[in-house]
Design an enzyme around this catalytic site. Structure first.
Site, short mmCIF file in Angstrom:
data_model
loop_
_atom_site.label_atom_id
_atom_site.label_comp_id
_atom_site.label_asym_id
_atom_site.label_seq_id
_atom_site.Cartn_x
_atom_site.Cartn_y
_atom_site.Cartn_z
N CYS A 11 11.68 -2.38 3.91
CA CYS A 11 10.32 -2.66 3.52
C CYS A 11 9.69 -3.43 4.63
O CYS A 11 8.58 -3.79 4.54
CB CYS A 11 10.15 -3.01 2.29
SG CYS A 11 10.44 -2.12 0.85
N HIS B 126 2.59 1.34 -1.51
CA HIS B 126 3.80 0.67 -0.64
C HIS B 126 4.21 1.75 0.04
O HIS B 126 5.37 2.37 -0.13
CB HIS B 126 4.63 0.01 -1.67
CG HIS B 126 5.65 -0.65 -1.03
ND1 HIS B 126 5.69 -1.27 0.59
CD2 HIS B 126 6.78 -1.07 -1.37
CE1 HIS B 126 6.85 -1.44 0.71
NE2 HIS B 126 7.59 -1.64 -0.28
N CYS C 203 9.32 -8.69 0.42
CA CYS C 203 10.66 -8.62 0.24
C CYS C 203 11.21 -7.36 0.71
O CYS C 203 10.47 -6.42 0.98
CB CYS C 203 10.87 -8.95 -1.49
SG CYS C 203 10.31 -7.22 -2.21
#
Length: 397
Positions: A90, A353, A383
């Site tokens: 991510c 996302h 994160c």
């Protein structure tokens, strides 16, 4: 030798499409090229001055090998300009920004494109046994690459989905379901308000060819006008018995691309480029993989220390809402965090996302949020699956 100041000269992104939505027919490469060209145009930059391009992309596949180099070329950069594609889960978009910044600081380059892209609609399914196992007869099973990207295979006997890992975070920090639903509700409300106020006017439109002509995609598909009751009535998804994390207080799966032009301050001034902000500090921190959500807030003190700043100096935060529980845990771990400064234009739950794109998308939105709202200092963090935190501090100039 003095360390060059690293500045941001343009910041753009596409609208964020829902999985299977408006951008589903676009593969990552055209999305990345579109964002890169838009960043070049916004800066009024002659692409011959691009020294390097780094792109974050998580679900990489053979249809676009080293997408950074091809994006660089098709965006108009010289053939002598290099490109590197990075995978940091991510944080891949953040890693692209950090890579270009480091190259500038080290004196290797003076100007580059940092971008991120993801098309979760087009993640392949894999036949891992297809080449060397010598299976003449019988069925073979396709493995879903998307589910693989959402799973930490090193935790437990069979691996755990990121949402189940975050239930561990909920237990450690005692984050209530009510707090999580409130974070999710505020995310959608803030994103809708930002769109209605015209705040996202820099989002570049995408032309999508079809049988009936070209369709213009110009607005994020995720944000919705939802009341708090919508969130409270959802059932736990990852841990049906006793869990708190639902599909509604988790981030969505998405398609998008984003790009920024980064340069040394001296190079930007030499070329007469706009200087929107300084990349004041950036970096990563490791955390236990079982508590990977901690990374989004455990990286905060390190970024502040590197910038010689305090929590009170930050005007706005965007802490990616991979799960609302991450933001809820941050409020417990860092009580000084102010909710009125957090995710004021939405984040992963509302905007979406698109994993490889998210880090760059956050910085793009923060640069413009600071500019439009007349504030100076913003922090973007996220994160990272595998146990890490990643982030940046941006100072408007």
């Amino acid at each position: 030798m003095s360390i060059p100041k690293v500045v941001i000269c343009s910041a753009v992104r596409t609208p964020i499409g829902a999985i299977g939505g408006a951008l589903a027919d676009m593969l990552p490469r055209p999305l990345a090229i579109l964002a890169a060209k838009a960043a070049i145009a916004q800066a009024k930059l002659d692409p011959k001055y691009i020294d390097y391009t780094t792109m974050g992309w998580v679900a990489q596949d053979p249809r676009s090998p080293n997408i950074a180099k091809t994006t660089c070329e098709f965006a108009g950069a010289p053939l002598t300009s290099g490109g590197t594609t990075v995978h940091e889960n991510c944080a891949s978009g953040g890693a692209a920004i950090h890579d270009i910044a480091r190259r500038i600081i080290c004196g290797e380059i003076q100007l580059g494109i940092a971008g991120g892209v993801e098309s979760m609609s087009n993640v392949p399914r894999y036949l891992f046994n297809g080449r060397m196992k010598g299976q003449q007869y019988g069925d073979m099973t396709l493995v879903d690459g998307l589910m693989g990207a959402l799973t930490d295979t090193t935790v437990g006997k069979k691996g755990e989905l990121m949402g189940l890992l975050t239930e561990r975070l909920v237990e450690k920090y005692k984050v209530s379901r009510e707090v999580q639903d409130e974070v999710a509700f505020e995310s959608h409300k803030n994103a809708i308000t930002a769109w209605e106020n015209g705040s996202f006017d820099y989002v570049t439109k995408v032309e999508i060819p079809g049988k009936k002509g070209v369709t213009i995609f110009s607005k994020d598909e995720g944000p919705k006008k939802l009341d708090l009751a919508y969130f409270t009535k959802q059932k736990p998804y990852f841990k049906p018995e006793g869990g708190t994390i639902t599909g509604a207080n988790s981030s969505s799966l998405n398609d998008a691309a984003a790009a920024i032009i980064i340069a040394s301050e001296s190079r930007a001034k030499e070329l007469g480029l706009p200087i929107l902000a300084e990349l004041k500090s950036f970096g990563n921190i490791g955390v236990p993989k079982e508590l990977m959500g901690e990374g989004a807030f455990k990286v905060v003190p390190r970024l502040l220390e590197r910038s010689s700043l305090k929590i009170s100096d930050i005007d706005f935060y965007e802490m990616n809402e991979a799960f609302a529980a991450v933001v809820g845990a941050a409020y417990v771990d860092i009580p000084e965090l102010k909710k009125e400064k957090m995710n004021q234009w939405g984040s992963g739950i509302s905007l979406g996302h698109p994993v490889g794109c998210t880090g760059v998308r956050q910085v793009v939105d923060m640069v413009h949020q600071l500019g439009q709202r007349g504030k100076s200092v913003g922090m973007t963090t996220r994160c990272v699956g595998g146990g890490m935190g990643s982030g940046e501090i941006i100072v408007r100039i």
